[in-house]
Design a protein around this motif. Structure first.
Motif, PDB file in Angstrom:
ATOM      1  N   GLN A  38      37.928  81.814  46.878  1.00  0.00           N
ATOM      2  CA  GLN A  38      36.576  81.824  46.327  1.00  0.00           C
ATOM      3  C   GLN A  38      36.396  82.783  45.142  1.00  0.00           C
ATOM      4  OE1 GLN A  38      31.931  82.606  47.626  1.00  0.00           O
ATOM      5  NE2 GLN A  38      33.540  82.892  49.132  1.00  0.00           N
ATOM      6  N   PRO A  39      36.898  84.027  45.193  1.00  0.00           N
ATOM      7  CA  PRO A  39      36.661  84.937  44.057  1.00  0.00           C
ATOM      8  C   PRO A  39      37.158  84.373  42.735  1.00  0.00           C
ATOM      9  CG  PRO A  39      37.485  86.152  45.945  1.00  0.00           C
ATOM     10  CD  PRO A  39      37.630  84.699  46.281  1.00  0.00           C
ATOM     11  N   MET A  40      38.325  83.757  42.741  1.00  0.00           N
ATOM     12  CA  MET A  40      38.873  83.192  41.510  1.00  0.00           C
ATOM     13  C   MET A  40      38.067  81.981  41.063  1.00  0.00           C
ATOM     14  SD  MET A  40      41.159  84.579  43.714  1.00  0.00           S
ATOM     15  CE  MET A  40      42.375  83.513  44.480  1.00  0.00           C
ATOM     16  N   THR A  41      37.693  81.131  42.018  1.00  0.00           N
ATOM     17  CA  THR A  41      36.900  79.948  41.685  1.00  0.00           C
ATOM     18  C   THR A  41      35.552  80.337  41.107  1.00  0.00           C
ATOM     19  OG1 THR A  41      37.987  78.599  43.371  1.00  0.00           O
ATOM     20  CG2 THR A  41      35.828  77.865  42.635  1.00  0.00           C
ATOM     21  N   ASN A  42      34.946  81.390  41.666  1.00  0.00           N
ATOM     22  CA  ASN A  42      33.649  81.851  41.148  1.00  0.00           C
ATOM     23  C   ASN A  42      33.722  82.211  39.668  1.00  0.00           C
ATOM     24  OD1 ASN A  42      32.373  81.555  43.585  1.00  0.00           O
ATOM     25  ND2 ASN A  42      32.347  83.721  44.105  1.00  0.00           N
ATOM     26  N   GLU A  43      34.904  82.631  39.218  1.00  0.00           N
ATOM     27  CA  GLU A  43      35.091  83.004  37.819  1.00  0.00           C
ATOM     28  C   GLU A  43      35.625  81.848  36.980  1.00  0.00           C
ATOM     29  OE1 GLU A  43      34.201  86.128  36.428  1.00  0.00           O
ATOM     30  OE2 GLU A  43      33.163  85.950  38.348  1.00  0.00           O
ATOM     31  N   GLY A  44      35.770  80.674  37.609  1.00  0.00           N
ATOM     32  CA  GLY A  44      36.267  79.527  36.872  1.00  0.00           C
ATOM     33  C   GLY A  44      37.765  79.500  36.694  1.00  0.00           C
ATOM     34  N   ASP A  45      38.486  80.388  37.385  1.00  0.00           N
ATOM     35  CA  ASP A  45      39.939  80.462  37.256  1.00  0.00           C
ATOM     36  C   ASP A  45      40.580  79.629  38.365  1.00  0.00           C
ATOM     37  OD1 ASP A  45      42.553  81.081  36.782  1.00  0.00           O
ATOM     38  OD2 ASP A  45      42.320  83.260  36.931  1.00  0.00           O
ATOM     39  N   PHE A  46      40.504  78.326  38.199  1.00  0.00           N
ATOM     40  CA  PHE A  46      40.977  77.421  39.247  1.00  0.00           C
ATOM     41  C   PHE A  46      42.490  77.475  39.415  1.00  0.00           C
ATOM     42  CE2 PHE A  46      37.103  75.476  37.368  1.00  0.00           C
ATOM     43  CZ  PHE A  46      36.272  75.647  38.464  1.00  0.00           C
ATOM     44  N   GLU A  47      43.217  77.792  38.351  1.00  0.00           N
ATOM     45  CA  GLU A  47      44.668  77.841  38.458  1.00  0.00           C
ATOM     46  C   GLU A  47      45.104  79.012  39.335  1.00  0.00           C
ATOM     47  OE1 GLU A  47      48.099  76.209  38.411  1.00  0.00           O
ATOM     48  OE2 GLU A  47      46.381  75.303  37.365  1.00  0.00           O
ATOM     49  N   SER A  48      44.451  80.161  39.185  1.00  0.00           N
ATOM     50  CA  SER A  48      44.796  81.309  40.025  1.00  0.00           C
ATOM     51  C   SER A  48      44.400  81.075  41.476  1.00  0.00           C
ATOM     52  CB  SER A  48      44.102  82.572  39.501  1.00  0.00           C
ATOM     53  OG  SER A  48      44.620  82.944  38.237  1.00  0.00           O
ATOM     54  N   ALA A  49      43.355  80.272  41.690  1.00  0.00           N
ATOM     55  CA  ALA A  49      42.912  79.972  43.052  1.00  0.00           C
ATOM     56  C   ALA A  49      43.853  79.017  43.766  1.00  0.00           C
ATOM     57  CB  ALA A  49      41.500  79.378  43.018  1.00  0.00           C
ATOM     58  N   ARG A  50      44.620  78.267  43.004  1.00  0.00           N
ATOM     59  CA  ARG A  50      45.401  77.171  43.588  1.00  0.00           C
ATOM     60  C   ARG A  50      46.371  77.642  44.665  1.00  0.00           C
ATOM     61  NH1 ARG A  50      46.232  72.126  42.042  1.00  0.00           N
ATOM     62  NH2 ARG A  50      45.160  72.533  40.077  1.00  0.00           N
ATOM     63  N   CYS A  51      47.080  78.737  44.430  1.00  0.00           N
ATOM     64  CA  CYS A  51      48.087  79.193  45.395  1.00  0.00           C
ATOM     65  C   CYS A  51      47.447  79.556  46.730  1.00  0.00           C
ATOM     66  CB  CYS A  51      48.855  80.387  44.845  1.00  0.00           C
ATOM     67  SG  CYS A  51      49.968  79.979  43.486  1.00  0.00           S
ATOM     68  N   THR A  52      46.317  80.267  46.692  1.00  0.00           N
ATOM     69  CA  THR A  52      45.659  80.630  47.946  1.00  0.00           C
ATOM     70  C   THR A  52      45.098  79.385  48.633  1.00  0.00           C
ATOM     71  OG1 THR A  52      43.614  81.108  46.736  1.00  0.00           O
ATOM     72  CG2 THR A  52      45.069  82.953  47.203  1.00  0.00           C
ATOM     73  N   GLU A  53      44.612  78.439  47.858  1.00  0.00           N
ATOM     74  CA  GLU A  53      44.069  77.209  48.438  1.00  0.00           C
ATOM     75  C   GLU A  53      45.172  76.389  49.105  1.00  0.00           C
ATOM     76  OE1 GLU A  53      40.405  76.709  45.230  1.00  0.00           O
ATOM     77  OE2 GLU A  53      42.201  75.483  45.039  1.00  0.00           O
ATOM     78  N   GLU A  54      46.298  76.299  48.452  1.00  0.00           N
ATOM     79  CA  GLU A  54      47.416  75.547  49.030  1.00  0.00           C
ATOM     80  C   GLU A  54      47.930  76.220  50.303  1.00  0.00           C
ATOM     81  OE1 GLU A  54      50.116  75.303  45.765  1.00  0.00           O
ATOM     82  OE2 GLU A  54      49.167  73.496  44.935  1.00  0.00           O
ATOM     83  N   LEU A  55      47.944  77.554  50.313  1.00  0.00           N
ATOM     84  CA  LEU A  55      48.360  78.271  51.519  1.00  0.00           C
ATOM     85  C   LEU A  55      47.348  78.049  52.646  1.00  0.00           C
ATOM     86  CD1 LEU A  55      50.240  80.205  52.998  1.00  0.00           C
ATOM     87  CD2 LEU A  55      48.924  82.115  52.012  1.00  0.00           C
ATOM     88  N   PHE A  56      46.069  78.028  52.300  1.00  0.00           N
ATOM     89  CA  PHE A  56      45.038  77.775  53.307  1.00  0.00           C
ATOM     90  C   PHE A  56      45.274  76.408  53.961  1.00  0.00           C
ATOM     91  CE2 PHE A  56      41.052  76.395  55.039  1.00  0.00           C
ATOM     92  CZ  PHE A  56      40.413  77.539  55.474  1.00  0.00           C
ATOM     93  N   VAL A  57      45.512  75.402  53.158  1.00  0.00           N
ATOM     94  CA  VAL A  57      45.757  74.057  53.687  1.00  0.00           C
ATOM     95  C   VAL A  57      46.980  74.054  54.581  1.00  0.00           C
ATOM     96  CG1 VAL A  57      46.344  71.681  53.085  1.00  0.00           C
ATOM     97  CG2 VAL A  57      44.585  72.890  51.778  1.00  0.00           C
ATOM     98  N   GLU A  58      48.049  74.717  54.144  1.00  0.00           N
ATOM     99  CA  GLU A  58      49.278  74.768  54.942  1.00  0.00           C
ATOM    100  C   GLU A  58      49.027  75.434  56.295  1.00  0.00           C
ATOM    101  OE1 GLU A  58      53.116  74.126  56.069  1.00  0.00           O
ATOM    102  OE2 GLU A  58      52.066  73.319  54.308  1.00  0.00           O
ATOM    103  N   ASN A  59      48.212  76.492  56.298  1.00  0.00           N
ATOM    104  CA  ASN A  59      47.927  77.222  57.535  1.00  0.00           C
ATOM    105  C   ASN A  59      47.092  76.418  58.522  1.00  0.00           C
ATOM    106  OD1 ASN A  59      49.189  79.817  57.325  1.00  0.00           O
ATOM    107  ND2 ASN A  59      47.705  80.379  55.766  1.00  0.00           N
ATOM    108  N   PHE A  60      46.187  75.597  58.023  1.00  0.00           N
ATOM    109  CA  PHE A  60      45.185  74.991  58.903  1.00  0.00           C
ATOM    110  C   PHE A  60      45.274  73.466  59.034  1.00  0.00           C
ATOM    111  CE2 PHE A  60      43.175  79.058  57.777  1.00  0.00           C
ATOM    112  CZ  PHE A  60      42.800  79.504  59.035  1.00  0.00           C
ATOM    113  N   LYS A  61      46.235  72.852  58.427  1.00  0.00           N
ATOM    114  CA  LYS A  61      46.284  71.392  58.383  1.00  0.00           C
ATOM    115  C   LYS A  61      46.471  70.737  59.749  1.00  0.00           C
ATOM    116  CE  LYS A  61      51.264  71.238  57.512  1.00  0.00           C
ATOM    117  NZ  LYS A  61      52.342  70.831  56.579  1.00  0.00           N
ATOM    118  N   ASP A  62      47.016  71.465  60.724  1.00  0.00           N
ATOM    119  CA  ASP A  62      47.338  70.857  62.020  1.00  0.00           C
ATOM    120  C   ASP A  62      46.262  71.061  63.078  1.00  0.00           C
ATOM    121  OD1 ASP A  62      49.825  69.902  61.111  1.00  0.00           O
ATOM    122  OD2 ASP A  62      50.757  71.852  61.477  1.00  0.00           O
ATOM    123  N   TYR A  63      45.124  71.671  62.704  1.00  0.00           N
ATOM    124  CA  TYR A  63      44.069  71.918  63.686  1.00  0.00           C
ATOM    125  C   TYR A  63      43.006  70.827  63.640  1.00  0.00           C
ATOM    126  CZ  TYR A  63      46.139  76.520  64.208  1.00  0.00           C
ATOM    127  OH  TYR A  63      47.013  77.541  64.459  1.00  0.00           O
TER     128      TYR A  63
END
Length: 253
Positions: free
Chosen positions: A44-69
């Motif tokens: 969220q902090p990166m997205t709030n600043e419009g830096d979607f590329e920097s947010a991508r790694c944390t977003e992809e890790l979030f998906v990897e962590n929670f995809k099986d629930y």
């Protein structure tokens, strides 16, 4: 059902008691909960600043962590909104779509998914000012915003009314922004502070003995403003702590 518990990074670092209360509450309600230990920021902090590329790694890790629930539950509306709404910049794979669709803020999970009817044995004999964040109201729909027509509803209030002793006070502008807004409170400090002072003054005028919210980030901002105003006896408490029977003993703060 099997739930992955999402603990936002600021709660983990500053308010771990809120994460513990959320875990205990869900377990008391019979939910099977796991906490993925590799989870970090939702982006969220990166997205709030419009830096979607920097947010991508944390977003992809979030998906990897929670995809099986079956469900992902977090005690923070703005972070849940980040996942549900702003993961649209990722490639919409089946895992990404699943995580976006199945991530819920705690109040809406209790209210809409498992449909809690009571919190037996919990007592909180205080006049409570309820603050639902802008993200929770306008991004997730946990309450009706005042600018839209229609029948009023408030899922947070519905849950608090199940707790013995809670008296919800009437605020003059209940769904007005408190001024936190993530990075907004840094980039627009003067405006943010004035908005926070307005919220705290509304609480004091209402006779509230405690401020409760599903969003600890808003409470962090409001408590800081209150202390600057010299108001040090007004507690700011996450709704998970109230519904779980803490941070007090025998209903006393």
């Amino acid at each position: 059902m099997k739930v992955g518990l999402f603990i936002p990074c600021y709660i983990d670092a500053i308010y771990p008691e809120v994460g513990i209360a959320t875990l205990e509450l869900l377990e008391k309600l019979g939910v099977e909960v796991e906490v993925p230990h590799r989870q970090t920021c939702c982006g969220q902090p990166m997205t709030n600043e419009g830096d979607f590329e920097s947010a991508r790694c944390t977003e992809e890790l979030f998906v990897e962590n929670f995809k099986d629930y079956e469900y992902i539950v977090g005690p923070a509306g703005s972070c849940v909104k980040q996942v549900r709404v702003h993961y649209d910049k990722l490639e919409q794979t089946p895992d990404v779509r699943h995580v976006r669709e199945r991530t819920y803020e705690l109040v809406e999970f209790l209210h809409d998914i498992i449909k809690v009817k009571e919190f037996p044995g919990i007592e909180f004999p205080y006049k409570v000012a309820l603050h639902n964040s802008c993200s929770s109201i306008r991004g997730l729909g946990i309450a009706k915003p005042s600018e839209r027509p229609g029948e009023p509803f408030n899922k947070s209030a519905d849950l608090l009314k199940m707790v013995k002793g809670v008296e919800l006070v009437e605020l003059s502008r209940p769904d007005e922004c408190c001024g936190f807004g993530g990075t907004f409170c840094v980039t627009d400090e003067a405006v943010s502070t004035k908005m926070g002072r307005d919220k705290v003054s509304d609480y004091v005028s209402s006779g509230a003995e405690c401020v409760v919210s599903p969003d600890m980030s808003c409470l962090m901002h409001q408590q800081g403003v209150a202390r600057k105003m010299g108001i040090t006896t007004l507690p700011f408490v996450h709704i998970a702590q109230v519904l779980n029977g803490g941070p007090f003993k025998n209903g006393k703060l």
